[in-house]
Design a protein around this motif. Structure first.
Motif, PDB file in Angstrom:
ATOM      1  N   LEU A 223       8.220  13.492  40.242  1.00  0.00           N
ATOM      2  CA  LEU A 223       9.350  12.859  40.915  1.00  0.00           C
ATOM      3  C   LEU A 223       9.785  13.668  42.127  1.00  0.00           C
ATOM      4  CD1 LEU A 223      12.177  14.562  40.198  1.00  0.00           C
ATOM      5  CD2 LEU A 223      11.830  13.531  37.962  1.00  0.00           C
ATOM      6  N   ASN A 224      10.651  13.076  42.931  1.00  0.00           N
ATOM      7  CA  ASN A 224      11.298  13.742  44.060  1.00  0.00           C
ATOM      8  C   ASN A 224      12.807  13.705  43.838  1.00  0.00           C
ATOM      9  OD1 ASN A 224       9.112  11.748  46.050  1.00  0.00           O
ATOM     10  ND2 ASN A 224       8.686  13.812  45.350  1.00  0.00           N
TER      11      ASN A 224
ATOM     12  N   THR B 178       4.922  17.497  45.118  1.00  0.00           N
ATOM     13  CA  THR B 178       5.006  17.962  46.497  1.00  0.00           C
ATOM     14  C   THR B 178       4.666  16.844  47.474  1.00  0.00           C
ATOM     15  OG1 THR B 178       2.737  18.768  46.390  1.00  0.00           O
ATOM     16  CG2 THR B 178       4.503  20.343  45.876  1.00  0.00           C
ATOM     17  N   ASN B 179       4.349  15.664  46.937  1.00  0.00           N
ATOM     18  CA  ASN B 179       4.079  14.475  47.739  1.00  0.00           C
ATOM     19  C   ASN B 179       5.136  13.420  47.442  1.00  0.00           C
ATOM     20  OD1 ASN B 179       1.441  15.393  48.804  1.00  0.00           O
ATOM     21  ND2 ASN B 179       0.826  15.262  46.650  1.00  0.00           N
ATOM     22  N   PRO B 180       5.288  12.426  48.304  1.00  0.00           N
ATOM     23  CA  PRO B 180       6.205  11.328  47.976  1.00  0.00           C
ATOM     24  C   PRO B 180       5.812  10.692  46.652  1.00  0.00           C
ATOM     25  CG  PRO B 180       5.557  11.210  50.280  1.00  0.00           C
ATOM     26  CD  PRO B 180       4.690  12.265  49.642  1.00  0.00           C
ATOM     27  N   CYS B 181       6.795  10.436  45.801  1.00  0.00           N
ATOM     28  CA  CYS B 181       6.502   9.921  44.463  1.00  0.00           C
ATOM     29  C   CYS B 181       5.856   8.538  44.535  1.00  0.00           C
ATOM     30  CB  CYS B 181       7.765   9.894  43.612  1.00  0.00           C
ATOM     31  SG  CYS B 181       9.043   8.748  44.174  1.00  0.00           S
ATOM     32  N   ARG B 182       5.059   8.224  43.528  1.00  0.00           N
ATOM     33  CA  ARG B 182       4.280   6.973  43.499  1.00  0.00           C
ATOM     34  C   ARG B 182       4.490   6.286  42.144  1.00  0.00           C
ATOM     35  NH1 ARG B 182       0.329   7.221  47.625  1.00  0.00           N
ATOM     36  NH2 ARG B 182      -0.914   5.636  46.557  1.00  0.00           N
ATOM     37  N   PRO B 183       5.620   5.617  41.936  1.00  0.00           N
ATOM     38  CA  PRO B 183       5.897   5.010  40.634  1.00  0.00           C
ATOM     39  C   PRO B 183       4.782   4.087  40.153  1.00  0.00           C
ATOM     40  CG  PRO B 183       7.862   4.984  41.987  1.00  0.00           C
ATOM     41  CD  PRO B 183       6.739   5.445  42.872  1.00  0.00           C
ATOM     42  N   PHE B 184       4.329   4.330  38.926  1.00  0.00           N
ATOM     43  CA  PHE B 184       3.336   3.516  38.212  1.00  0.00           C
ATOM     44  C   PHE B 184       1.945   3.560  38.839  1.00  0.00           C
ATOM     45  CE2 PHE B 184       7.428   1.825  37.017  1.00  0.00           C
ATOM     46  CZ  PHE B 184       7.308   1.693  35.646  1.00  0.00           C
TER      47      PHE B 184
ATOM     48  N   ALA C 241      10.885  13.652  52.716  1.00  0.00           N
ATOM     49  CA  ALA C 241      10.121  14.426  53.689  1.00  0.00           C
ATOM     50  C   ALA C 241       9.827  15.792  53.088  1.00  0.00           C
ATOM     51  CB  ALA C 241      10.903  14.579  54.998  1.00  0.00           C
ATOM     52  N   ARG C 242       8.821  16.460  53.626  1.00  0.00           N
ATOM     53  CA  ARG C 242       8.411  17.749  53.076  1.00  0.00           C
ATOM     54  C   ARG C 242       9.399  18.849  53.474  1.00  0.00           C
ATOM     55  NH1 ARG C 242       3.796  19.797  50.743  1.00  0.00           N
ATOM     56  NH2 ARG C 242       2.782  17.775  50.961  1.00  0.00           N
ATOM     57  N   HIS C 243       9.801  19.631  52.492  1.00  0.00           N
ATOM     58  CA  HIS C 243      10.677  20.776  52.696  1.00  0.00           C
ATOM     59  C   HIS C 243      10.085  21.961  51.940  1.00  0.00           C
ATOM     60  CE1 HIS C 243      14.049  18.411  54.315  1.00  0.00           C
ATOM     61  NE2 HIS C 243      13.674  17.482  53.459  1.00  0.00           N
ATOM     62  N   THR C 244      10.799  23.055  51.933  1.00  0.00           N
ATOM     63  CA  THR C 244      10.470  24.172  51.059  1.00  0.00           C
ATOM     64  C   THR C 244      11.702  24.522  50.248  1.00  0.00           C
ATOM     65  OG1 THR C 244      11.058  25.754  52.790  1.00  0.00           O
ATOM     66  CG2 THR C 244       8.727  25.146  52.586  1.00  0.00           C
ATOM     67  N   ASP C 245      11.480  25.032  49.039  1.00  0.00           N
ATOM     68  CA  ASP C 245      12.608  25.405  48.197  1.00  0.00           C
ATOM     69  C   ASP C 245      13.062  26.820  48.535  1.00  0.00           C
ATOM     70  OD1 ASP C 245      10.845  27.176  47.029  1.00  0.00           O
ATOM     71  OD2 ASP C 245      10.673  26.096  45.130  1.00  0.00           O
ATOM     72  N   VAL C 246      13.936  27.365  47.703  1.00  0.00           N
ATOM     73  CA  VAL C 246      14.524  28.672  48.007  1.00  0.00           C
ATOM     74  C   VAL C 246      13.493  29.790  48.027  1.00  0.00           C
ATOM     75  CG1 VAL C 246      16.808  28.065  47.151  1.00  0.00           C
ATOM     76  CG2 VAL C 246      15.103  28.987  45.560  1.00  0.00           C
ATOM     77  N   ARG C 247      12.321  29.551  47.424  1.00  0.00           N
ATOM     78  CA  ARG C 247      11.271  30.570  47.417  1.00  0.00           C
ATOM     79  C   ARG C 247      10.158  30.255  48.414  1.00  0.00           C
ATOM     80  NH1 ARG C 247       9.168  30.150  41.736  1.00  0.00           N
ATOM     81  NH2 ARG C 247       9.702  27.980  42.154  1.00  0.00           N
ATOM     82  N   GLY C 248      10.365  29.205  49.230  1.00  0.00           N
ATOM     83  CA  GLY C 248       9.367  28.843  50.227  1.00  0.00           C
ATOM     84  C   GLY C 248       8.258  27.948  49.719  1.00  0.00           C
ATOM     85  N   GLU C 249       8.387  27.441  48.484  1.00  0.00           N
ATOM     86  CA  GLU C 249       7.371  26.556  47.938  1.00  0.00           C
ATOM     87  C   GLU C 249       7.595  25.133  48.433  1.00  0.00           C
ATOM     88  OE1 GLU C 249       7.018  26.803  43.734  1.00  0.00           O
ATOM     89  OE2 GLU C 249       6.459  28.928  43.749  1.00  0.00           O
ATOM     90  N   PRO C 250       6.512  24.343  48.610  1.00  0.00           N
ATOM     91  CA  PRO C 250       6.652  22.974  49.137  1.00  0.00           C
ATOM     92  C   PRO C 250       7.425  22.071  48.195  1.00  0.00           C
ATOM     93  CG  PRO C 250       4.415  23.366  48.356  1.00  0.00           C
ATOM     94  CD  PRO C 250       5.117  24.691  48.348  1.00  0.00           C
ATOM     95  N   LEU C 251       8.168  21.142  48.773  1.00  0.00           N
ATOM     96  CA  LEU C 251       9.048  20.265  48.006  1.00  0.00           C
ATOM     97  C   LEU C 251       9.280  18.977  48.769  1.00  0.00           C
ATOM     98  CD1 LEU C 251      11.181  19.970  45.632  1.00  0.00           C
ATOM     99  CD2 LEU C 251      12.833  20.927  47.241  1.00  0.00           C
ATOM    100  N   GLN C 252       9.207  17.855  48.080  1.00  0.00           N
ATOM    101  CA  GLN C 252       9.578  16.569  48.670  1.00  0.00           C
ATOM    102  C   GLN C 252      11.017  16.269  48.288  1.00  0.00           C
ATOM    103  OE1 GLN C 252       8.088  14.164  50.570  1.00  0.00           O
ATOM    104  NE2 GLN C 252       6.287  15.442  50.923  1.00  0.00           N
ATOM    105  N   ALA C 253      11.862  16.088  49.272  1.00  0.00           N
ATOM    106  CA  ALA C 253      13.280  15.826  49.024  1.00  0.00           C
ATOM    107  C   ALA C 253      13.833  15.016  50.180  1.00  0.00           C
ATOM    108  CB  ALA C 253      14.050  17.131  48.862  1.00  0.00           C
TER     109      ALA C 253
END
Length: 542
Positions: free
Chosen positions: A185-186, A172-178, A32-44
């Motif tokens: 990656l997430n 910043t999006n869900p990973c899409r292998p291949f 799901a979408r989160h933000t990192d310690v600096r407020g940048e978007p992150l999928q985790a």
């Protein structure tokens, strides 16, 4: 023979194996979408609610509590004696508890169960979960233990996430292998336990480990081989255990990064596995690092038992040079074997082959106690010797040396001096670049490098995470540096252990049950400028 006798996984999706399989079949994802310690978007992964709901054991960290609960759940009611000195605990992790020795963490966990055997930690970057299975297999086949409790865990934190960000490897999006639109990656979290034994379980059919393989690319410490060399060699080794036509699928690394997935497609093609079904599961969990090899092995076992190939979430259109037989839909299979393949920083690649069988007589034991071996040379860096001065005086021909971290400089210099000494003592000596393995160990992993990297992210006003520093926070990078310089495609393994003498069983088991013809092995420890040690030896095996 070695069998799987118990298993358990805990992920953000569920805290049972069946629960996770059902979640996958329902199309659920932990990302799901989160933000990192600096407020940048992150999928985790959304892990806080799940892990917070699990019991926290007084006196143990969250990491240790998770592992203890998972192991306890796996073995309860199975009649497995994990207190016995015939049982070894093997932990798979890339970082463990960042500021504590992983050997200490593993010791806390094993001692909770009353086990007094020295625990083993396998830390070979993203291949750790597969390499740990191989280490367990060898120790059991060598007759050193009857049971191995193999568990893998990594929990995400600012240290790890900032490092992957520094490589621009996160999506910043869900990973899409291949997939053709994959862009990174997430990060993921999981705990996985697989208990191995020389005694088969009472129920039938059983899971038997056919064998495993580790190879280095001898190419680059942080970039996948453009020819898929290490993965190819691992896949080729797997054909000695199972014919391609008998494989239900190959469970690949499939991180969703442009270069990893391209490399794996090349390796699969070169191995003649274009038509073999492929399974990639990181669209559900993200990259669970040290847990990935165990998590994906256990899910693969459950899939084969159900007669299915789990769908690969995020995959819609081929995006690699060579087509991989991947699908976002559930497929059926009646085949009873699979290969689990992983690759990681340090140029390391690893694979295991598992077979679901009712016939316990179909495979003979592969014990090789009769192997002959001898020590060609030994070398220790004197305690009062400055490593860089020794390098300049005696070696001095590798420009990249000065870019290395302190642990890698120490191990690299010690091994090159060892090889120089071997040549002096035995002028006809030649390195077998195809089958020379490297097995190194220490107690403090990469703690000095961890501290150096932490300084680059400690101040949010002066935030400069460095990929050059981050990659060296993985202790196995030293083995990659040695393999690259010497063009070695054999296996590279790194262990974190309580003490130097605890290496003996691992070295003996590797000699007996690997394909190595030569083995560079030793204890390489760097805690600080006035506290380091390097004792290495070169072994020839007949």
């Amino acid at each position: 023979m070695v069998y799987a006798v118990a298993r358990h996984i805990v992920t953000p999706l569920a805290d049972t194996v069946d629960g996770n399989v059902n979640a996958i079949l329902a199309g659920q994802t932990a990302l799901a979408r989160h933000t990192d310690v600096r407020g940048e978007p992150l999928q985790a992964p959304v892990t806080a609610s799940l892990f917070a709901s699990l019991p926290h054991i007084e006196g143990y960290t969250a990491f240790e509590s998770l592992c203890i609960e998972a192991v306890q759940t796996a073995v309860t009611g199975k009649g497995i004696d994990i207190q016995s000195n015939h049982c070894v605990f093997i932990m798979s992790s890339t970082k463990g508890e960042i500021w504590e020795s992983m050997a200490q963490t593993a010791g806390h966990i094993s001692s909770f169960f009353g086990n007094t055997e020295p625990p083993v930690v396998v830390s070979t970057a993203c291949t750790s979960g597969v390499s740990a299975q191989i280490a367990a297999y060898r120790l059991l086949e060598a007759g050193m233990y009857d049971t191995a409790v193999v568990f893998g865990c990594d929990l995400q934190n600012e240290f790890i996430i900032s490092g992957f960000q520094s490589f621009h490897a996160l999506s910043t999006n869900p990973c899409r292998p291949f997939d053709c639109s994959r862009d990174g990656l997430n990060p993921g979290e999981a705990v996985a336990v697989l208990v191995l034994s020389t005694r088969p379980p009472q129920t039938s059919p059983v899971w038997r480990m056919a064998g495993g393989s580790v190879h280095n690319d001898a190419n680059h410490i942080s970039g996948p081989s453009r020819t898929g060399e290490g993965s190819l060699r691992c896949l080729q080794d797997m054909t000695q255990y199972e014919n391609e036509k008998d494989l239900a699928f190959v469970s690949v690394h499939g991180t969703g990064t442009p270069y990893n997935d391209e490399m794996e497609s090349i390796a699969l093609h070169r191995a003649g596995l274009d038509e073999t079904p492929v399974s990639a599961l990181k669209g559900y969990y993200g990259h669970t690092m040290g847990a990935a090899g165990l998590l994906e092995t256990i899910l693969s076992m459950a899939a084969v038992e159900k007669g299915i190939i789990l769908p690969s979430k995020g995959f819609t259109e081929q995006g690699t040079t060579y087509t991989v037989n991947l699908s976002s839909d559930v497929r059926t299979t009646d085949r009873q074997s699979f290969v689990k393949l992983l690759s990681g920083f340090g140029g390391v690649n690893a694979a295991v082959c598992w077979t679901h069988t009712e016939d316990l007589t179909e495979a003979e034991s592969v014990r090789k106690a009769g192997k002959q071996w001898n020590i060609v040379a030994e070398y220790s860096i004197p305690h009062d010797e400055l490593v860089e001065s020794l390098y300049r005086r005696e070696i001095g021909d590798h420009p990249k040396f000065y870019k290395m971290d302190r642990l890698s400089k120490l191990g690299f210099t010690a091994v090159q001096m060892l090889l120089k000494k071997a040549k002096e003592q035995k002028p006809a000596f030649q390195l077998d670049t195809e089958r020379c393995g490297i097995l190194l160990a220490n107690h403090w992993s990469s703690v000095y490098n961890d501290r150096q990297y932490q300084q680059t992210i400690a101040d949010k006003q002066n935030y400069f995470p460095s990929p050059a520093l981050f990659v060296y926070t993985l202790p196995n990078i030293v083995t990659g540096e040695i393999a690259i310089y010497n063009h070695l495609f054999g296996e590279t393994m790194f262990y974190v252990l309580p003490d130097e003498q605890d290496m003996n069983k691992l070295v003996t088991a590797t000699i007996r049950h690997s394909d190595c013809k030569q083995l560079i092995t030793g204890w390489v420890e760097y805690e600080g400028e006035n506290n380091y040690q390097a004792n290495v030896r070169l072994i020839e095996i007949q």
